[in-house]
Each structure stands twice: as C-alpha cells, then as structure tokens.
Design a protein around this motif. Structure first.
Motif, PDB file in Angstrom:
ATOM      1  N   THR A  89       0.883  -1.121   0.107  1.00 12.58           N
ATOM      2  CA  THR A  89       0.010   0.007   0.045  1.00 12.58           C
ATOM      3  C   THR A  89       0.905   1.330   0.000  1.00 12.58           C
ATOM      4  N   GLN A  90       1.935   1.360   0.837  1.00 10.19           N
ATOM      5  CA  GLN A  90       2.822   2.535   0.733  1.00 10.19           C
ATOM      6  C   GLN A  90       3.767   2.544  -0.466  1.00 10.19           C
ATOM      7  N   PHE A  91       4.043   1.501  -1.085  1.00 11.61           N
ATOM      8  CA  PHE A  91       4.701   1.397  -2.124  1.00 11.61           C
ATOM      9  C   PHE A  91       3.743   2.244  -3.231  1.00 11.61           C
ATOM     10  N   ASP A  92       2.548   1.757  -3.405  1.00  9.58           N
ATOM     11  CA  ASP A  92       1.688   1.877  -4.308  1.00  9.58           C
ATOM     12  C   ASP A  92       1.529   3.699  -4.267  1.00  9.58           C
ATOM     13  N   GLN A  93       1.366   4.092  -2.758  1.00  9.29           N
ATOM     14  CA  GLN A  93       1.044   5.488  -2.576  1.00  9.29           C
ATOM     15  C   GLN A  93       2.205   6.368  -2.967  1.00  9.29           C
ATOM     16  N   MET A  94       3.653   5.816  -2.905  1.00 16.86           N
ATOM     17  CA  MET A  94       4.695   6.479  -3.087  1.00 16.86           C
ATOM     18  C   MET A  94       4.943   6.745  -4.736  1.00 16.86           C
ATOM     19  N   LEU A  95       4.439   5.680  -5.434  1.00 21.65           N
ATOM     20  CA  LEU A  95       4.680   5.628  -6.938  1.00 21.65           C
ATOM     21  C   LEU A  95       3.286   5.437  -7.376  1.00 21.65           C
ATOM     22  N   LYS A  96       2.747   6.698  -7.104  1.00 27.36           N
ATOM     23  CA  LYS A  96       1.096   6.471  -7.380  1.00 27.36           C
ATOM     24  C   LYS A  96       0.797   6.616  -8.804  1.00 27.36           C
ATOM     25  N   HIS A  97       1.458   7.063  -9.784  1.00 20.78           N
ATOM     26  CA  HIS A  97       1.056   7.301 -11.100  1.00 20.78           C
ATOM     27  C   HIS A  97       2.213   6.391 -12.058  1.00 20.78           C
ATOM     28  N   ARG A  98       2.672   5.419 -11.531  1.00 16.49           N
ATOM     29  CA  ARG A  98       3.725   4.608 -12.419  1.00 16.49           C
ATOM     30  C   ARG A  98       3.123   3.776 -13.462  1.00 16.49           C
TER      31      ARG A  98
ATOM     32  N   ASP B  80       0.172   4.864 -14.722  1.00 16.58           N
ATOM     33  CA  ASP B  80      -0.573   5.735 -15.666  1.00 16.58           C
ATOM     34  C   ASP B  80      -0.436   5.353 -16.974  1.00 16.58           C
ATOM     35  N   ALA B  81      -1.502   5.487 -17.864  1.00 10.78           N
ATOM     36  CA  ALA B  81      -1.404   5.171 -19.244  1.00 10.78           C
ATOM     37  C   ALA B  81      -0.565   5.995 -20.010  1.00 10.78           C
ATOM     38  N   ALA B  82      -0.036   7.079 -19.592  1.00  9.77           N
ATOM     39  CA  ALA B  82       1.048   7.758 -20.292  1.00  9.77           C
ATOM     40  C   ALA B  82       2.520   7.360 -20.007  1.00  9.77           C
ATOM     41  N   CYS B  83       2.573   6.491 -18.951  1.00 14.32           N
ATOM     42  CA  CYS B  83       3.878   6.031 -18.744  1.00 14.32           C
ATOM     43  C   CYS B  83       4.200   4.985 -19.674  1.00 14.32           C
ATOM     44  N   PRO B  84       5.522   5.000 -20.183  1.00 18.20           N
ATOM     45  CA  PRO B  84       5.815   3.809 -20.835  1.00 18.20           C
ATOM     46  C   PRO B  84       6.267   2.735 -20.040  1.00 18.20           C
ATOM     47  N   GLY B  85       6.520   2.975 -18.816  1.00 21.55           N
ATOM     48  CA  GLY B  85       6.967   1.846 -17.970  1.00 21.55           C
ATOM     49  C   GLY B  85       5.601   1.141 -17.348  1.00 21.55           C
ATOM     50  N   LYS B  86       4.436   1.483 -17.719  1.00 23.13           N
ATOM     51  CA  LYS B  86       3.190   0.875 -17.018  1.00 23.13           C
ATOM     52  C   LYS B  86       3.123  -0.720 -17.021  1.00 23.13           C
TER      53      LYS B  86
ATOM     54  N   CYS C   3       8.003   6.116 -13.903  1.00 18.42           N
ATOM     55  CA  CYS C   3       7.015   6.144 -15.164  1.00 18.42           C
ATOM     56  C   CYS C   3       7.910   5.626 -16.428  1.00 18.42           C
ATOM     57  N   PHE C   4       9.184   5.848 -16.417  1.00 22.18           N
ATOM     58  CA  PHE C   4      10.176   5.411 -17.487  1.00 22.18           C
ATOM     59  C   PHE C   4      10.940   4.162 -17.093  1.00 22.18           C
ATOM     60  N   LYS C   5      11.149   3.259 -18.034  1.00 25.88           N
ATOM     61  CA  LYS C   5      12.113   2.050 -17.685  1.00 25.88           C
ATOM     62  C   LYS C   5      13.294   2.227 -18.507  1.00 25.88           C
ATOM     63  N   GLU C   6      13.188   3.077 -19.590  1.00 27.53           N
ATOM     64  CA  GLU C   6      14.395   3.393 -20.540  1.00 27.53           C
ATOM     65  C   GLU C   6      14.650   4.856 -21.049  1.00 27.53           C
ATOM     66  N   GLU C   7      15.812   4.971 -21.053  1.00 26.25           N
ATOM     67  CA  GLU C   7      16.213   6.534 -21.576  1.00 26.25           C
ATOM     68  C   GLU C   7      15.500   6.792 -22.752  1.00 26.25           C
ATOM     69  N   GLN C   8      15.105   7.881 -23.051  1.00 25.54           N
ATOM     70  CA  GLN C   8      14.028   8.613 -23.775  1.00 25.54           C
ATOM     71  C   GLN C   8      14.670   9.185 -25.095  1.00 25.54           C
ATOM     72  N   GLY C   9      14.208   9.336 -26.232  1.00 24.56           N
ATOM     73  CA  GLY C   9      14.806   9.919 -27.099  1.00 24.56           C
ATOM     74  C   GLY C   9      15.686   8.991 -28.070  1.00 24.56           C
ATOM     75  N   ASN C  10      16.623   9.532 -28.585  1.00 21.66           N
ATOM     76  CA  ASN C  10      17.442   8.624 -29.228  1.00 21.66           C
ATOM     77  C   ASN C  10      18.819   8.498 -28.692  1.00 21.66           C
ATOM     78  N   PRO C  11      19.101   7.705 -27.626  1.00 18.34           N
ATOM     79  CA  PRO C  11      20.493   7.829 -26.679  1.00 18.34           C
ATOM     80  C   PRO C  11      21.552   7.179 -27.509  1.00 18.34           C
ATOM     81  N   PRO C  12      22.827   7.774 -27.302  1.00 17.73           N
ATOM     82  CA  PRO C  12      23.644   7.202 -27.723  1.00 17.73           C
ATOM     83  C   PRO C  12      23.931   5.732 -27.377  1.00 17.73           C
ATOM     84  N   ASP C  13      25.129   4.945 -27.834  1.00 15.99           N
ATOM     85  CA  ASP C  13      25.535   3.655 -27.493  1.00 15.99           C
ATOM     86  C   ASP C  13      25.959   3.542 -25.935  1.00 15.99           C
TER      87      ASP C  13
END
Length: 264
Positions: free
Chosen positions: A30-39, A41-47, A106-116
């Motif tokens: 419950t506390q974990f979910d409260q902390m990361l409340k919107h992880r 969310d439909a807008a989050c790639p890490g949903k 919200c994210f699980k990977e670096e966004q954009g076009n990251p280098p190698d």
C-alpha cells in the motif's frame, strides 16, 4: 504453560525475528503504491513494469538493503533509494496531478535517441550491436556498469543489456547493485544513508558531509553538485521528503549538495 504453548510461542518469536530482516516488513505494498502513485498511468511507458513483488524479490539478493540498523535508518534507506530512482525515472511536472513527486517510475528506458554509451574498456568490452543507454530504476548506463552489475547478479548483461528493461526483478537488481557498491573514491549510497560512511579529510575539505545530499553527489555530482540551488537536486529532495513522510520517518540532515564539490 504447556509444552505445546512453549513451542508455539517459540515458533512465533522466530517468525517475528525473521520478518524483521525483510524489506516487506518496513514498506507495505500500500505504501509502495502510494509513493509511486502514477507509475502505471497510461501515459507512462513503464506501465505495469515496476511491481512491489519485483522490488521485494530483488532486494533479497542484497541482504543489507533496508535491513541495516534501527527501524528509522531502514525506513530512511528505502525512502532515499526510491526517491533517487524516482527522479531518474520521473514522468512528473510542476502542475502534475497529485504533484510532481507522485510520478516516479514512469520510464524504464532513456528516452529520445540515446547514444550507445560504449567506451573502451578491456575488462568490460562492448558487444557489437548492443547499446548501454539508461535502463531501469537507476537508469544504469555504459558498458563499464552493465558488465559488473551483470556479474554481481549472475547475468551477462554485456550480451543482453535489454534484459534490464524487460525483466523487472533484474531491473531492480541493477539499481540495488549500484546502490550497494562503492566505486572509489565514492562510498556506496547504502553506507552513506545508514551512517557507516565517515568523510575523509578530502571529503570534509570538499564540503561532502553525511546526509542525503552526498548520495546525489555519488549519482550525478559532476552535473548537479557544487553549483548552488538547482531544479534537479530540488527534485531529488522533493521525492525524498514525500517518501519519508509516507513512511513516518525524519529526513536527517544535509539533504542537498549545493556546496559540495563532486567526487574526483
């Protein structure tokens, strides 16, 4: 008192003692979910990726995490870990629903076009075609981090860095590896937040004092520390305070690194 009563009480005592060593006894779902409340969310790639069960399972591979010291110290470490990693993966903004500090993970990977993120390293050479950009809670980057992190958790992450963004337990394990492992001249984040680290003369001269701020210095001091107040450090502190409040623990001292020189 019967023999069976004694046996039962002894069993309950042992179970209770064992539960004290489990991160789940300090932070509930419950506390974990409260902390990361919107992880999720439909807008989050890490949903759907960062689950409480994956967090607890991964923590068990690093036994000292969240189990060191008194209860307040343990709570503070969990808050600090989730705060720093929330900043690394945040999807929040100033006027976000429930505030900017409810949007960690919200994210699980670096966004954009990251280098190698591949640099010459004899011990941890890059595998052709593989990219070592930021992934997971700590946004682990570079071959020289993927290599030793994988070795520590029993996987060849140089060959399969994408696993960090595909397996949530592995993802959390790489973050715990970074958190628990000192990389000289830097101490580990774990030693700082649990009070084990003692500043050297060089640390003292550089303004590096025990507290949450040094953890920010460890993670990204070259960009964020020693430059006065800035939004990045403020964001890390904002997450930390919110999470400490949820866990019911004080913040401690020295939360920023505004006047700390980065580690060499």
């Amino acid at each position: 008192m019967t023999v069976w009563t004694v046996v039962l009480l002894s069993f309950l005592f042992i179970v209770g003692a064992l539960s004290q060593g489990d991160v789940g006894s300090i932070i509930s779902k419950t506390q974990f979910d409260q902390m990361l409340k919107h992880r999720d969310d439909a807008a989050c790639p890490g949903k759907g990726f960062y689950t409480y069960d994956a967090f607890v399972a991964a923590a068990k591979s690093f036994g000292a995490f969240g189990t060191t010291g008194a209860t307040d110290i343990r709570k503070r470490e969990i808050a600090a870990f989730l705060a720093q990693t929330s900043h690394e993966t945040t999807g929040g903004w100033a006027t976000a629903p429930d505030g900017p500090y409810a949007w960690g993970y919200c994210f699980k990977e670096e966004q954009g076009n990251p280098p190698d993120y591949c640099v010459a390293n004899q011990q941890w050479p890059c595998v052709p075609g593989k990219k070592y950009y930021g992934r997971g809670p700590i946004q682990i980057s570079y071959n020289y981090n993927y290599g030793p992190a994988g070795s520590a958790i029993g996987l060849n992450l140089l060959n399969s860095p994408e696993t960090v963004a595909n397996d949530p337990v592995v993802s959390f394990k790489t973050a715990f590896w970074f958190w628990m492992t000192p990389q000289s001249p830097k101490p580990s984040c774990h030693d700082v937040i649990t009070g084990t680290w003692r500043p050297s003369a060089a640390d003292t001269a550089a303004g590096r004092v025990p507290g949450y701020g040094v953890i920010t210095n460890i993670i990204n001091g070259g960009i964020e520390c020693g430059k006065g107040s800035n939004p990045q450090v403020e964001d890390r502190i904002g997450f930390y305070k919110r999470y400490c409040d949820i866990l019911g623990v004080g913040y401690g001292n020295n939360l920023d690194c505004y006047n700390q020189r980065p580690f060499a």
